[in-house]
Scaffold this active site. Sequence first.
Site, PDB file in Angstrom:
ATOM      1  N   THR A 105       0.904  -1.197   0.046  1.00  0.00           N
ATOM      2  CA  THR A 105      -0.032  -0.096  -0.013  1.00  0.00           C
ATOM      3  C   THR A 105       0.780   1.455  -0.132  1.00  0.00           C
ATOM      4  O   THR A 105       0.596   2.236  -0.462  1.00  0.00           O
ATOM      5  CB  THR A 105      -0.833   0.025   1.300  1.00  0.00           C
ATOM      6  OG1 THR A 105      -1.701  -1.338   1.126  1.00  0.00           O
ATOM      7  CG2 THR A 105      -1.649   1.275   1.277  1.00  0.00           C
ATOM      8  N   ALA A 159      -0.497  10.515  -0.907  1.00  0.00           N
ATOM      9  CA  ALA A 159       0.809  11.273  -0.589  1.00  0.00           C
ATOM     10  C   ALA A 159       0.438  12.636  -0.011  1.00  0.00           C
ATOM     11  O   ALA A 159       1.523  13.551  -0.386  1.00  0.00           O
ATOM     12  CB  ALA A 159       1.641  11.322  -1.893  1.00  0.00           C
ATOM     13  N   ILE A 160      -0.417  12.639   0.875  1.00  0.00           N
ATOM     14  CA  ILE A 160      -0.428  13.728   1.682  1.00  0.00           C
ATOM     15  C   ILE A 160      -0.052  13.649   3.028  1.00  0.00           C
ATOM     16  O   ILE A 160      -0.524  12.711   3.676  1.00  0.00           O
ATOM     17  CB  ILE A 160      -2.010  14.348   1.694  1.00  0.00           C
ATOM     18  CG1 ILE A 160      -2.414  14.438   0.223  1.00  0.00           C
ATOM     19  CG2 ILE A 160      -2.199  15.348   2.595  1.00  0.00           C
ATOM     20  CD1 ILE A 160      -3.921  14.613  -0.033  1.00  0.00           C
ATOM     21  N   CYS A 209      16.530   9.514 -18.639  1.00  0.00           N
ATOM     22  CA  CYS A 209      15.063   9.799 -18.791  1.00  0.00           C
ATOM     23  C   CYS A 209      14.716  11.137 -18.833  1.00  0.00           C
ATOM     24  O   CYS A 209      14.939  12.074 -18.000  1.00  0.00           O
ATOM     25  CB  CYS A 209      14.151   9.192 -17.574  1.00  0.00           C
ATOM     26  SG  CYS A 209      12.580   9.535 -17.401  1.00  0.00           S
ATOM     27  N   LYS A 213     -12.558   9.823   2.742  1.00  0.00           N
ATOM     28  CA  LYS A 213     -12.240  11.094   2.495  1.00  0.00           C
ATOM     29  C   LYS A 213     -12.498  11.818   1.017  1.00  0.00           C
ATOM     30  O   LYS A 213     -12.743  12.899   0.948  1.00  0.00           O
ATOM     31  CB  LYS A 213     -10.639  11.376   2.610  1.00  0.00           C
ATOM     32  CG  LYS A 213     -10.322  11.170   3.940  1.00  0.00           C
ATOM     33  CD  LYS A 213      -8.661  11.423   4.103  1.00  0.00           C
ATOM     34  CE  LYS A 213      -7.988  11.215   5.471  1.00  0.00           C
ATOM     35  NZ  LYS A 213      -8.570  11.711   6.712  1.00  0.00           N
ATOM     36  N   HIS A 227      -0.865  14.639   6.369  1.00  0.00           N
ATOM     37  CA  HIS A 227      -2.233  15.204   6.839  1.00  0.00           C
ATOM     38  C   HIS A 227      -1.826  15.938   8.192  1.00  0.00           C
ATOM     39  O   HIS A 227      -1.180  15.546   8.899  1.00  0.00           O
ATOM     40  CB  HIS A 227      -3.159  14.181   7.184  1.00  0.00           C
ATOM     41  CG  HIS A 227      -3.604  13.216   5.898  1.00  0.00           C
ATOM     42  ND1 HIS A 227      -4.414  14.041   5.189  1.00  0.00           N
ATOM     43  CD2 HIS A 227      -3.596  12.111   5.658  1.00  0.00           C
ATOM     44  CE1 HIS A 227      -4.756  12.760   3.937  1.00  0.00           C
ATOM     45  NE2 HIS A 227      -4.248  11.959   4.297  1.00  0.00           N
TER      46      HIS A 227
HETATM   47  C1  LIG Z   1      -5.626   5.275  -2.090  1.00  0.00           C
HETATM   48  C2  LIG Z   1      -4.824   5.520  -0.818  1.00  0.00           C
HETATM   49  C3  LIG Z   1      -4.599   6.686  -0.479  1.00  0.00           C
HETATM   50  C4  LIG Z   1      -3.969   7.151   0.560  1.00  0.00           C
HETATM   51  N1  LIG Z   1      -3.657   8.489   0.750  1.00  0.00           N
HETATM   52  C5  LIG Z   1      -3.005   8.506   1.888  1.00  0.00           C
HETATM   53  C6  LIG Z   1      -2.237  10.074   2.296  1.00  0.00           C
HETATM   54  O1  LIG Z   1      -2.567  10.935   1.431  1.00  0.00           O
HETATM   55  N2  LIG Z   1      -1.841  10.194   3.233  1.00  0.00           N
HETATM   56  C7  LIG Z   1      -1.380   9.292   4.391  1.00  0.00           C
HETATM   57  O2  LIG Z   1      -0.795   9.430   5.278  1.00  0.00           O
HETATM   58  N3  LIG Z   1      -1.882   7.630   4.040  1.00  0.00           N
HETATM   59  C8  LIG Z   1      -2.542   7.789   2.860  1.00  0.00           C
HETATM   60  N4  LIG Z   1      -3.031   6.317   2.553  1.00  0.00           N
HETATM   61  C9  LIG Z   1      -2.633   5.398   3.757  1.00  0.00           C
HETATM   62  C10 LIG Z   1      -1.179   4.937   3.507  1.00  0.00           C
HETATM   63  O3  LIG Z   1      -0.661   4.371   2.052  1.00  0.00           O
HETATM   64  C11 LIG Z   1      -1.034   3.663   4.385  1.00  0.00           C
HETATM   65  O4  LIG Z   1      -1.682   3.580   5.659  1.00  0.00           O
HETATM   66  C12 LIG Z   1       0.308   3.016   4.616  1.00  0.00           C
HETATM   67  O5  LIG Z   1       0.904   2.737   3.350  1.00  0.00           O
HETATM   68  C13 LIG Z   1       0.288   1.457   5.387  1.00  0.00           C
HETATM   69  O6  LIG Z   1       1.516   1.136   5.341  1.00  0.00           O
HETATM   70  P1  LIG Z   1       1.837  -0.356   5.903  1.00  0.00           P
HETATM   71  O7  LIG Z   1       3.275  -0.516   6.143  1.00  0.00           O
HETATM   72  O8  LIG Z   1       1.042  -0.552   7.237  1.00  0.00           O
HETATM   73  O9  LIG Z   1       1.557  -1.357   4.713  1.00  0.00           O
HETATM   74  P2  LIG Z   1       1.863  -1.887   3.460  1.00  0.00           P
HETATM   75  O10 LIG Z   1       2.599  -0.560   2.629  1.00  0.00           O
HETATM   76  O11 LIG Z   1       1.152  -2.452   2.809  1.00  0.00           O
HETATM   77  O12 LIG Z   1       3.214  -2.575   3.953  1.00  0.00           O
HETATM   78  C14 LIG Z   1       2.752  -3.975   4.508  1.00  0.00           C
HETATM   79  C15 LIG Z   1       4.032  -4.972   3.976  1.00  0.00           C
HETATM   80  O13 LIG Z   1       3.703  -6.161   4.580  1.00  0.00           O
HETATM   81  C16 LIG Z   1       4.229  -7.319   3.624  1.00  0.00           C
HETATM   82  N5  LIG Z   1       3.694  -8.452   4.267  1.00  0.00           N
HETATM   83  C17 LIG Z   1       2.559  -8.815   4.074  1.00  0.00           C
HETATM   84  N6  LIG Z   1       2.152 -10.127   4.423  1.00  0.00           N
HETATM   85  C18 LIG Z   1       3.371 -10.302   4.728  1.00  0.00           C
HETATM   86  C19 LIG Z   1       3.892 -11.754   5.034  1.00  0.00           C
HETATM   87  N7  LIG Z   1       3.422 -12.778   5.605  1.00  0.00           N
HETATM   88  N8  LIG Z   1       5.189 -11.942   5.363  1.00  0.00           N
HETATM   89  C20 LIG Z   1       6.272 -10.952   4.930  1.00  0.00           C
HETATM   90  N9  LIG Z   1       5.830  -9.536   4.461  1.00  0.00           N
HETATM   91  C21 LIG Z   1       4.316  -9.316   4.237  1.00  0.00           C
HETATM   92  C22 LIG Z   1       3.776  -6.853   2.332  1.00  0.00           C
HETATM   93  O14 LIG Z   1       4.446  -7.279   1.379  1.00  0.00           O
HETATM   94  C23 LIG Z   1       4.027  -5.199   2.333  1.00  0.00           C
HETATM   95  O15 LIG Z   1       5.162  -4.667   1.891  1.00  0.00           O
HETATM   96  C24 LIG Z   1      -3.615   6.016   1.320  1.00  0.00           C
HETATM   97  C25 LIG Z   1      -3.867   4.416   0.985  1.00  0.00           C
HETATM   98  C26 LIG Z   1      -4.402   4.326  -0.213  1.00  0.00           C
HETATM   99  C27 LIG Z   1      -4.589   3.118  -0.546  1.00  0.00           C
END
Ligand SMILES: Cc1cc2nc3c(=O)[nH]c(=O)nc-3n(C[C@H](O)[C@H](O)[C@H](O)COP(=O)(O)OP(=O)(O)OC[C@H]3O[C@@H](n4cnc5c(N)ncnc54)[C@H](O)[C@@H]3O)c2cc1C
Length: 465
Positions: free
Chosen positions: A52, A58-59, A410, A260, A61
């Site tokens: 994700t 990319a805000i 690029c 949002k 907040h």
């Molecule tokens: C459309 C959209 C817009 C958003 N806009 C914003 C914004 O503007 N501002 C903001 O602050 N946030 C925003 N977010 C939220 C933000 O992107 C997420 O909250 C954040 O990226 C979550 O990070 P994470 O590390 O929890 O998850 P992830 O980035 O998904 O990382 C989890 C990782 O765990 C790994 N994994 C999963 N299972 C296993 C396993 N069994 N073994 C080993 N590895 C595993 C995966 O490969 C992955 O890399 C947005 C999200 C979306 C989808």
Amino acid sequence: MTVTTAGELPDSLYDVIVVGAGVVGSAIARELARRRLRTAFVDASDDVGNGTSKANTAILHTGFDAVPGSLEARLVRDGQRRLAAYAAEAGIPVEPIGALLVAWDRTQLDALPALAAKAERNGYHDARLIDADEVRRREPHLGPGALGALDVPGESIICPWTTTLAYATQAVRGGVDLHLNCRVQSITGTTHHELATSRGLLRTRFLVNAAGLYADELDRQLGHDTFTVTPRRGQLIVFDKFARPLVRHILLPVPTALGKGVLVSPTVYGNVMLGPTAEDLDDKQATGSTAEGLALLREQGRRILPELVTEEVTAVYAGLRAATEHDDYQVRAHARQRYITVGGIRSTGLTASMAIAAYVMDLLSDVGLDPGPAHDLEPVRMPNLGEAFPRPWQQAELIAADPAYGTLVCHCERVSLGEIRDALDSTVPPGSLDGLRRRTRARGGRCQGFFCGPAVRSLFEEERR
Ligand SMILES: Cc1cc2nc3c(=O)[nH]c(=O)nc-3n(C[C@H](O)[C@H](O)[C@H](O)COP(=O)(O)OP(=O)(O)OC[C@H]3O[C@@H](n4cnc5c(N)ncnc54)[C@H](O)[C@@H]3O)c2cc1C
């Protein structure tokens, strides 16, 4: 410094393993690097930030609209402050352009005072109501019919890719092992955790689950059934740089129960973004775009900024939020198991990442880890990907010292040979051409790699030989 992508894993006992190297897991790994502990963070993917964290809006907040009193509200507010300061130190591009929450009908206009009051309850005191004339003066290209707005000057745009990479780089340089292509398949053990991974066994005393969309599944393996992740897809359209003069602020909609809503926002790379949709799915890999989703975005974008939808599109993409049945993050400490769940980090995890990491450190102490005293990490300075700051091709002295920075590979994104060379040679090198794009912007521009693709690929493959 240890980054492994293949082969045998160390058979010694780690103090802490963090599952997931997204923005949250990497932030936790960085925080753990400040302690004298034997730590690793692992990811199923070939790169950090490949879930994700690579596909959001990319805000950075302010948290003005969070649910007051929630853990999310607290961690977003704290995280915003921490990440803004860290970005300045680490060279992560941030532009504090502010947001306007635009009301398009009477109901939305009537909702603005309550949102201003909510901002106050969230400790954000700079939001103020502005009338239709001021909205138009501030955003001359806005479509007709805007009745007023809530001005939230503290909202910023940030580079999400550099953020994750900066955390991971600092963690690895600080002594944390990073194991990629390493999917955790099952977890057993009593005196310590035994993680069966796609690359063999890993053992650890304490475990942190930051697995994003899969955090619920890992949690169930450890006997907990308190939340289910329902991926909420957000599709986005990225418009070409010609669109950038059309918009000055992040243009937010008045929020609904589904989230949002659709926004228009500049990016730090000089583009304009329209999105995201909010679609609840049951497939955690459904990151494709759909004709209906893109049509819906165009329809909504036409009202907000009519000229935008006639501009050329550079790319479309989609990300999956880790939505759950709860209104808040699902962060829990399980003392008997020496285990922390960091789940349900839905639409604000990028902003909150550093605060989540600090909170997890406290929870690890609560479940029995003696982290010892914290020490400062060697600062990192990341390559600049942002248009508001000098890029290598603009720096004559840099080019004079090393002509590779003046040799463009690029042309759409003006990425030099020197930047690609540095990325391939960096502490956490890219595992794929997409990873290289997130480090340099190469292949991310108007032609989407049509012209530079072969050259970039051959540099990438040469490095891997
Ligand atoms: C459309 C959209 C817009 C958003 N806009 C914003 C914004 O503007 N501002 C903001 O602050 N946030 C925003 N977010 C939220 C933000 O992107 C997420 O909250 C954040 O990226 C979550 O990070 P994470 O590390 O929890 O998850 P992830 O980035 O998904 O990382 C989890 C990782 O765990 C790994 N994994 C999963 N299972 C296993 C396993 N069994 N073994 C080993 N590895 C595993 C995966 O490969 C992955 O890399 C947005 C999200 C979306 C989808």
